[in-house]
Design an enzyme around this catalytic site. Structure first.
Site, PDB file in Angstrom:
ATOM      1  N   ALA A   1      72.893  61.826   8.998  1.00  0.00           N
ATOM      2  CA  ALA A   1      72.286  60.491   9.070  1.00  0.00           C
ATOM      3  C   ALA A   1      71.794  60.261  10.497  1.00  0.00           C
ATOM      4  CB  ALA A   1      73.318  59.439   8.696  1.00  0.00           C
TER       5      ALA A   1
ATOM      6  N   GLY B   1      75.316  64.048   6.792  1.00  0.00           N
ATOM      7  CA  GLY B   1      74.426  63.889   5.644  1.00  0.00           C
ATOM      8  C   GLY B   1      73.648  65.159   5.315  1.00  0.00           C
TER       9      GLY B   1
ATOM     10  N   GLU C   1      75.882  67.131   3.281  1.00  0.00           N
ATOM     11  CA  GLU C   1      75.995  66.443   1.989  1.00  0.00           C
ATOM     12  C   GLU C   1      74.765  66.684   1.114  1.00  0.00           C
ATOM     13  OE1 GLU C   1      77.038  62.868   4.244  1.00  0.00           O
ATOM     14  OE2 GLU C   1      78.693  62.589   2.835  1.00  0.00           O
TER      15      GLU C   1
ATOM     16  N   GLU D   1      81.698  63.268  10.939  1.00  0.00           N
ATOM     17  CA  GLU D   1      81.720  61.802  10.989  1.00  0.00           C
ATOM     18  C   GLU D   1      82.964  61.260  11.674  1.00  0.00           C
ATOM     19  OE1 GLU D   1      80.715  63.605   8.415  1.00  0.00           O
ATOM     20  OE2 GLU D   1      78.990  62.662   7.436  1.00  0.00           O
TER      21      GLU D   1
END
Ligand code: CAA
Length: 256
Positions: A63, A108, A111, A131
């Protein structure tokens, strides 16, 4: 556009194209990925999707951290739901997807790779869910898909330490299907072609059945398998496959 969608014969290629920020996922890019996945779903003749990151350093660094600061909680929740729903589109595509991880796949980015059907990695690929180092936890599906793939103990260790996982380790623990030397795009196309000649709807039944395995108790999962295998049996492709076996020739599947 920071997401490019191209089409090479029966393969579509979705490329994250923001190498100056290691292909970090801004909300705008997430929306573009969603639009590209909707477009792939309707592309005639496409039998597999390759997902890559531009540049030689990163698949995707996660992200966009610069966008995450000072947001209202409700916006943060909507952001997680956006990422989750965009990545969930990969599950619902009529064709399988292959992440080609050429460098960092963090947060992300990891992911996104986890949401693809398969993962290939270059020897230099590095995975991680860092994270925790930001005071966060994964929000685009990592806490759910990683344990399903590699088991709870290993997943929690990776999530709670935020440590990096090399390509070799990723292959050993089943996080990637294969580490490949040389041109990753070429290897991805070759890998995809190991299944693209089969019936698209029947492959979709196989994906659905296996996806349900992690969600359902065994008895319910077996029921799903019986239903989906019966649906496969009813296709013209199944008729053609079994006839071709009897006639000692290669089947010609027509996706029907
Ligand atoms: N968001 C925004 N920008 C990022 C970024 C990210 N996730 N990752 C890298 N960038 C930017 C850097 O800010 C830098 O930009 P500037 O040149 O303008 O400063 C550029 O990309 C190059 O990055 P680095 O200079 O840091 O490159 P490096 O080789 O030294 O380090 C790295 C590479 C180890 C991947 C490092 O960039 C890094 O740690 N990135 C953050 C990884 C991360 O924490 N990802 C998780 C994000 S949170 C998340 O994803 C939540 C979720 O579940 C959805």
């Amino acid at each position: 556009m920071s997401v490019e969608l191209t089409h090479e014969n029966d393969l579509a290629v979705l490329s994250l194209n923001r190498p100056e920020a290691l292909n970090a996922l801004s909300f705008a890019i997430l929306r573009e990925i969603g639009e590209a996945l909707d477009a792939v779903a309707g592309m005639p003749g496409v039998r597999a999707l390759l997902v890559t990151g531009a540049g030689d350093k990163a698949f995707c660094a996660g992200a966009d951290i610069k966008e995450l600061r000072e947001r209202r909680l409700i916006d943060q929740k909507r952001g997680a739901e956006l990422g989750q729903s965009v990545f969930a589109k990969l599950d619902r595509l009529p064709m399988a997807s292959v992440a080609l991880v050429n460098g960092y796949a963090f947060g992300g980015g990891a992911e996104l790779a986890l949401a693809c059907t398969f993962r290939l990695a270059s020897p230099a690929a590095i995975f991680g869910l860092p994270e925790i180092k930001l005071g966060l936890i994964p929000g685009y599906g990592g806490t759910q898909r990683l344990p399903r793939l590699i088991g709870e103990g290993r997943a929690l260790e990776i999530i709670m330490t935020g440590r990096a996982v090399t390509a070799d380790e990723a292959e050993r623990i089943g996080l990637v299907n294969k580490v490949v030397e040389g041109d990753l795009r070429e290897a991805g196309a070759k890998f995809a072609r190991s299944f693209t000649r089969y019936s698209l709807p029947v492959m979709e039944f196989a994906r659905r059945a296996v996806q349900r395995a992690a969600d359902l108790p065994l008895a319910a999962g077996l029921e799903t398998e019986a239903e989906l295998s019966t649906l496969a049996y009813r296709t013209e492709d199944a008729e053609e496959g079994m006839r071709a076996f009897e006639e000692k020739r290669k089947p010609e599947f027509r996706d029907g």
